[in-house]
Design a protein around this motif. Structure first.
Motif, PDB file in Angstrom:
ATOM      1  N   ASN A  94       4.252  -9.643 -19.481  1.00  0.00           N
ATOM      2  CA  ASN A  94       3.974 -11.035 -19.133  1.00  0.00           C
ATOM      3  C   ASN A  94       2.496 -11.377 -19.019  1.00  0.00           C
ATOM      4  O   ASN A  94       2.139 -12.442 -18.509  1.00  0.00           O
ATOM      5  N   GLY A  95       1.634 -10.488 -19.472  1.00  0.00           N
ATOM      6  CA  GLY A  95       0.212 -10.798 -19.527  1.00  0.00           C
ATOM      7  C   GLY A  95      -0.507 -10.769 -18.199  1.00  0.00           C
ATOM      8  O   GLY A  95      -1.557 -11.410 -18.048  1.00  0.00           O
ATOM      9  N   LEU A  96       0.012 -10.034 -17.229  1.00  0.00           N
ATOM     10  CA  LEU A  96      -0.667  -9.849 -15.946  1.00  0.00           C
ATOM     11  C   LEU A  96      -1.569  -8.630 -16.050  1.00  0.00           C
ATOM     12  O   LEU A  96      -1.169  -7.586 -16.573  1.00  0.00           O
ATOM     13  N   GLN A  97      -2.777  -8.740 -15.523  1.00  0.00           N
ATOM     14  CA  GLN A  97      -3.769  -7.688 -15.773  1.00  0.00           C
ATOM     15  C   GLN A  97      -3.623  -6.461 -14.865  1.00  0.00           C
ATOM     16  O   GLN A  97      -3.957  -5.353 -15.264  1.00  0.00           O
ATOM     17  N   GLU A  98      -3.119  -6.664 -13.644  1.00  0.00           N
ATOM     18  CA  GLU A  98      -3.128  -5.543 -12.701  1.00  0.00           C
ATOM     19  C   GLU A  98      -1.843  -5.509 -11.865  1.00  0.00           C
ATOM     20  O   GLU A  98      -1.115  -6.508 -11.775  1.00  0.00           O
ATOM     21  N   VAL A  99      -1.603  -4.340 -11.257  1.00  0.00           N
ATOM     22  CA  VAL A  99      -0.451  -4.136 -10.384  1.00  0.00           C
ATOM     23  C   VAL A  99      -0.938  -3.534  -9.072  1.00  0.00           C
ATOM     24  O   VAL A  99      -1.499  -2.430  -9.051  1.00  0.00           O
ATOM     25  N   LEU A 100      -0.755  -4.267  -7.994  1.00  0.00           N
ATOM     26  CA  LEU A 100      -1.075  -3.775  -6.657  1.00  0.00           C
ATOM     27  C   LEU A 100       0.047  -2.864  -6.172  1.00  0.00           C
ATOM     28  O   LEU A 100       1.223  -3.180  -6.346  1.00  0.00           O
ATOM     29  N   VAL A 101      -0.319  -1.756  -5.537  1.00  0.00           N
ATOM     30  CA  VAL A 101       0.690  -0.870  -4.946  1.00  0.00           C
ATOM     31  C   VAL A 101       0.302  -0.581  -3.508  1.00  0.00           C
ATOM     32  O   VAL A 101      -0.721   0.061  -3.235  1.00  0.00           O
ATOM     33  N   GLU A 102       1.113  -1.056  -2.574  1.00  0.00           N
ATOM     34  CA  GLU A 102       0.901  -0.745  -1.160  1.00  0.00           C
ATOM     35  C   GLU A 102       1.820   0.398  -0.748  1.00  0.00           C
ATOM     36  O   GLU A 102       2.937   0.525  -1.255  1.00  0.00           O
ATOM     37  N   GLY A 103       1.349   1.227   0.194  1.00  0.00           N
ATOM     38  CA  GLY A 103       2.143   2.331   0.710  1.00  0.00           C
ATOM     39  C   GLY A 103       2.154   3.555  -0.187  1.00  0.00           C
ATOM     40  O   GLY A 103       3.057   4.379  -0.106  1.00  0.00           O
ATOM     41  N   TRP A 104       1.131   3.705  -1.029  1.00  0.00           N
ATOM     42  CA  TRP A 104       1.084   4.840  -1.960  1.00  0.00           C
ATOM     43  C   TRP A 104       0.547   6.109  -1.310  1.00  0.00           C
ATOM     44  O   TRP A 104       0.815   7.224  -1.783  1.00  0.00           O
ATOM     45  N   ASN A 105      -0.205   5.965  -0.216  1.00  0.00           N
ATOM     46  CA  ASN A 105      -0.956   7.084   0.350  1.00  0.00           C
ATOM     47  C   ASN A 105      -0.357   7.538   1.680  1.00  0.00           C
ATOM     48  O   ASN A 105       0.260   6.764   2.406  1.00  0.00           O
ATOM     49  N   ILE A 106      -0.562   8.799   2.006  1.00  0.00           N
ATOM     50  CA  ILE A 106       0.041   9.382   3.211  1.00  0.00           C
ATOM     51  C   ILE A 106      -0.528   8.746   4.487  1.00  0.00           C
ATOM     52  O   ILE A 106      -1.670   8.293   4.516  1.00  0.00           O
ATOM     53  N   GLY A 107       0.314   8.696   5.522  1.00  0.00           N
ATOM     54  CA  GLY A 107      -0.134   8.249   6.831  1.00  0.00           C
ATOM     55  C   GLY A 107       0.560   7.023   7.377  1.00  0.00           C
ATOM     56  O   GLY A 107       0.317   6.631   8.524  1.00  0.00           O
ATOM     57  N   TRP A 108       1.463   6.396   6.618  1.00  0.00           N
ATOM     58  CA  TRP A 108       2.051   5.133   7.043  1.00  0.00           C
ATOM     59  C   TRP A 108       3.111   5.289   8.143  1.00  0.00           C
ATOM     60  O   TRP A 108       3.527   4.287   8.738  1.00  0.00           O
ATOM     61  N   GLU A 109       3.526   6.501   8.432  1.00  0.00           N
ATOM     62  CA  GLU A 109       4.599   6.689   9.416  1.00  0.00           C
ATOM     63  C   GLU A 109       4.212   6.192  10.805  1.00  0.00           C
ATOM     64  O   GLU A 109       5.044   5.677  11.546  1.00  0.00           O
ATOM     65  N   ASP A 110       2.970   6.345  11.185  1.00  0.00           N
ATOM     66  CA  ASP A 110       2.525   5.897  12.523  1.00  0.00           C
ATOM     67  C   ASP A 110       1.162   5.219  12.415  1.00  0.00           C
ATOM     68  O   ASP A 110       0.263   5.434  13.210  1.00  0.00           O
ATOM     69  N   TRP A 111       1.054   4.337  11.433  1.00  0.00           N
ATOM     70  CA  TRP A 111      -0.242   3.766  11.084  1.00  0.00           C
ATOM     71  C   TRP A 111      -0.707   2.669  12.019  1.00  0.00           C
ATOM     72  O   TRP A 111      -1.889   2.360  12.085  1.00  0.00           O
ATOM     73  N   PHE A 112       0.210   2.047  12.756  1.00  0.00           N
ATOM     74  CA  PHE A 112      -0.147   0.825  13.487  1.00  0.00           C
ATOM     75  C   PHE A 112       0.144   0.946  14.978  1.00  0.00           C
ATOM     76  O   PHE A 112       1.148   1.518  15.389  1.00  0.00           O
ATOM     77  N   GLY A 113      -0.772   0.374  15.769  1.00  0.00           N
ATOM     78  CA  GLY A 113      -0.535   0.220  17.198  1.00  0.00           C
ATOM     79  C   GLY A 113      -0.930   1.411  18.046  1.00  0.00           C
ATOM     80  O   GLY A 113      -0.550   1.489  19.216  1.00  0.00           O
ATOM     81  N   HIS A 114      -1.679   2.349  17.470  1.00  0.00           N
ATOM     82  CA  HIS A 114      -2.059   3.548  18.228  1.00  0.00           C
ATOM     83  C   HIS A 114      -3.582   3.693  18.245  1.00  0.00           C
ATOM     84  O   HIS A 114      -4.271   3.225  17.348  1.00  0.00           O
ATOM     85  N   GLN A 115      -4.073   4.390  19.246  1.00  0.00           N
ATOM     86  CA  GLN A 115      -5.492   4.701  19.322  1.00  0.00           C
ATOM     87  C   GLN A 115      -5.721   5.938  18.475  1.00  0.00           C
ATOM     88  O   GLN A 115      -5.895   7.041  18.955  1.00  0.00           O
TER      89      GLN A 115
END
Length: 699
Positions: free
Chosen positions: A356-377
């Motif tokens: 469809n002529g779109l130049q790029e594809v964003l991929v979120e969540g590709w890298n390690i660490g998302w299991e407890d990524w938010f809300g912690h010190q």
């Protein structure tokens, strides 16, 4: 008054700014537009704090009053410059300038106040030459005032040190306090909020007077300085600057020579000028990147909306309550089955983009660490280089490049800026290795370690450091949850987008009012383009997920956003299978450009409607978009911007007669006709709806 008042007017004489000193030597300015008061006499000055590193016994002297004028001079400047990308191929920067030199005899300190006055507004800033008595200093508060002449209608969001992700309120100035007090608990639903005052608002602040003036207050070139908010004195109807503090309450640490950001006032009796005049960009420095050939406007899709809606996850496993970089062995855990960024899923998006002529594809969540990524010190959240086991970075990049598509990197920092800076060089080298040329950064949550705010001087310096480091690696930056932009994209055009406002993701969290997208161009977009992520076709989320929210827009209203919400970075945000169901409507997203030679704002009224026509870069093709808010309306588009003697193939995507953002959002019709200069299109916009038009020159 001490000394004579000094006056400077715009090149066409519409805008006049007068500067004077009060009897006690306080700098003061006032501003008029065509003889009407824009700002009544408004004071200027800075309150300084005691620097704990200064010599013992030294007392700080405020730069508020006790000044004498030692000189002034005026000048004229006129240039036409070419943006690397933008709404127009060229931008005229034409102003008259007044520089006022001041001395404070009691402290032997010298400052300058510079005014640049345009036909559509003005900017002012404080300048501090290097000098013996003013070398290092700490700002406790900046006291720049904007005294309003009446109880104007204001379009505003609450002042907040950490986020702009609010819906806009529309009240008289004196109605701000009641709304903030009423909604204070609701504001806390965001991941990071710091509402600081019952009468505080954020810039860009749009207002409208009873006699038809449109006034907008903002700032330009916010570098090495905290972001400015405004606080209202209800009794005098005067706004005063309110800077974002650091962790200990100080506002800015300065070394001379130094210039503050510009404080801007945009004014006109035509709402369209609020959208077309480039005051913020013009007050920034010219481009500092010598070779800009690698910077390119981009349409993209990506692995994102499925996670936002809740069908898929960023994380790979549910086995661990927490993970540690370099220690957690993902090869020994059970995949959760909902991870979105798998090799197979990303290939599906690459195929869709290539088709469809779109130049790029964003991929979120590709890298390690998302299991407890938010809300912690947790300082060590991500390393930005190690993929999950089910994401083959080498294979995917080779596959994408074989299809003529690039992958767009995602760096969510979890607001651990220290960690990101530590890994930044390796992360950018990895991008260079695999041919990534754009990164979406994120700063969700309270800044780690706790205490700093998203809009403080130290964090603004961090965001700028990322942009400048990215430029060295030929990487474009799309920063989310960072500070709002202030035109810095002129100087650093690899800053191709920001979020810094309530975007499409909130349509999955309860929705945004229909007028939201016809408010943002008057406010948030004053400082630079937004990655709003438009294009959601399946607007009722419960029809394909467990999410009970819905998008407060018709399908054609979504198409209109590719014109109304200007950005050189535009996402086709919905799922590929949804676009395939409405392939005839998706044709507009295939066709529409995201870089322009010309733009004409045809109709505009804050929170009501916007209609804009744009000419695609290097072509004779035009695209028109119209968006409305809470009320249905009839748009009138006069095609007087087309070339004489040419015929064009016109395709109109519009709301069906029974379309409505709540009751029938996906009802649309597509019509084709031949048009020429002077023809008029009359198009019905549904409640919460809009339209899109492609006008292709016939060969």
């Amino acid at each position: 008054m001490i000394g004579m008042a000094q006056t400077v007017s715009s090149p066409n004489g519409n805008v006049t700014v007068k500067f004077s000193l009060t009897n006690d030597g306080q700098p003061t300015y006032e501003m008029e537009y065509k003889g009407k008061t824009v700002c009544k006499p408004s004071h200027l000055g800075l309150e300084l704090a005691k620097d704990k590193h200064a010599s013992k016994g030294m007392q700080e002297t405020d730069l508020m009053k006790g000044f004498k004028e030692t000189g002034h001079k005026t000048s004229t400047f006129d240039e036409t410059w070419k943006p690397v990308w933008g709404e127009t191929a060229t931008i005229r920067n034409h102003y008259n300038e007044m520089e006022v030199s001041l001395n404070q005899p009691s402290s032997k300190r010298n400052i300058k106040i510079r005014f640049r006055v345009y036909d559509y507004g003005m900017g002012l800033r404080y300048e501090f030459p290097q000098q013996e008595e003013l070398n290092y200093f700490v700002i406790k508060e900046e006291h720049t005032q904007f005294a309003m002449a009446d109880n104007h209608t204001a379009y505003w969001i609450p002042g907040d040190y950490d986020t702009q992700e609010y819906e806009y309120q529309i009240t008289p100035l004196t109605g701000i306090k009641d709304i903030i007090r009423r909604d204070r608990e609701k504001y806390k639903s965001n991941s990071s909020t710091t509402v600081f005052s019952d009468t505080g608002v954020q810039t860009s602040l749009q207002m409208k007077t009873k006699d038809g003036l449109y006034i907008n207050i903002h700032e330009a070139a916010c570098l090495d300085y905290p972001t400015m908010h405004l606080n209202l004195d209800e009794k005098t109807l005067t706004f005063e600057s309110w800077l974002t503090p650091d962790a200990v309450g100080m506002k800015g640490f300065i070394q001379t020579p130094f210039n503050t950001p510009w404080r801007t006032v945009l004014v006109s009796d035509d709402a369209r000028d609020m959208l077309s005049c480039k005051l913020t960009l013009n007050l920034n420095e010219p481009c500092k990147i010598e070779d800009t050939s690698w910077i390119h406007p981009t349409k993209y899709c990506g692995v994102w909306w499925d996670m936002i809606v809740g069908r898929k996850s960023w994380s790979y496993t549910n086995d661990y309550p927490s993970v540690r970089l370099g220690e957690t062995d993902y090869s020994k855990c059970k995949p959760n089955g909902t991870h979105g960024a798998t090799t197979a899923e990303v290939k599906r998006y690459i195929d869709f983009a290539a088709k469809n002529g779109l130049q790029e594809v964003l991929v979120e969540g590709w890298n390690i660490g998302w299991e407890d990524w938010f809300g912690h010190q947790k300082l060590d959240v991500f390393d930005f280089v190690t993929p999950y086991p089910d994401f083959d970075i080498k294979e995917l990049n080779e596959y994408a490049h074989s299809k003529g598509v690039k992958l767009m990197m995602h760096h969510e920092t979890s607001a651990s800026a220290i960690n990101y800076e530590r890994h930044l060089e390796d992360a950018f080298k990895l991008m260079n290795k695999y041919g990534y040329d754009a990164v979406k950064t994120g700063y969700v949550g309270d800044i780690i370690p706790r205490g700093e705010y998203h809009y403080s001087q130290i964090m603004n310096n961090h965001y700028q450091r990322v942009v400048e480091e990215a430029a060295k690696h030929h990487i474009m930056v799309n920063a989310h949850e960072a500070t709002r932009p202030t035109g810095i994209c002129r100087t650093w055009p690899n800053l191709v987008g920001n979020e810094s406002a309530r975007g499409t993701e909130y349509e999955a969290f309860g929705g945004s009012v229909p007028y939201h997208t016809v408010m943002l161009p008057f406010t948030r977009l004053q400082g630079g383009p937004m990655d709003y992520t438009p294009g959601i076709f399946e607007t009722k989320l419960s029809e394909w997920s467990q999410n009970q929210s819905f998008v407060h827009s018709t399908l054609c209203g979504q198409l209109s956003l590719y014109l109304v919400m200007y950005s050189p970075l535009q996402m086709a945000a919905d799922l590929p299978e949804h676009y395939e169901k409405y392939d005839d409507a998706f044709q507009f997203i295939r066709d529409v450009a995201c870089d322009w030679d010309d733009s004409k704002y045809i109709e505009a009224e804050p929170a009501k409607y916007i209609t804009v026509a744009r000419k695609a870069k290097g072509t004779d093709n035009w695209f028109v978009g119209g968006k409305t808010g809470e009320e249905a309306r009839n748009a009138v588009v006069k095609l007087d911007f087309l070339d004489k003697g040419k015929k064009y193939e016109c395709t109109i995507y519009q709301d069906a007669a029974d379309a409505d953002y709540e009751k029938n959002p996906k009802a649309y019709r597509i019509t084709k006709r031949t048009v020429k200069r002077g023809d008029v299109l009359k198009i019905r916009e549904a409640r919460g709806g809009g339209f899109a038009v492609s006008i292709m020159a016939k060969k």
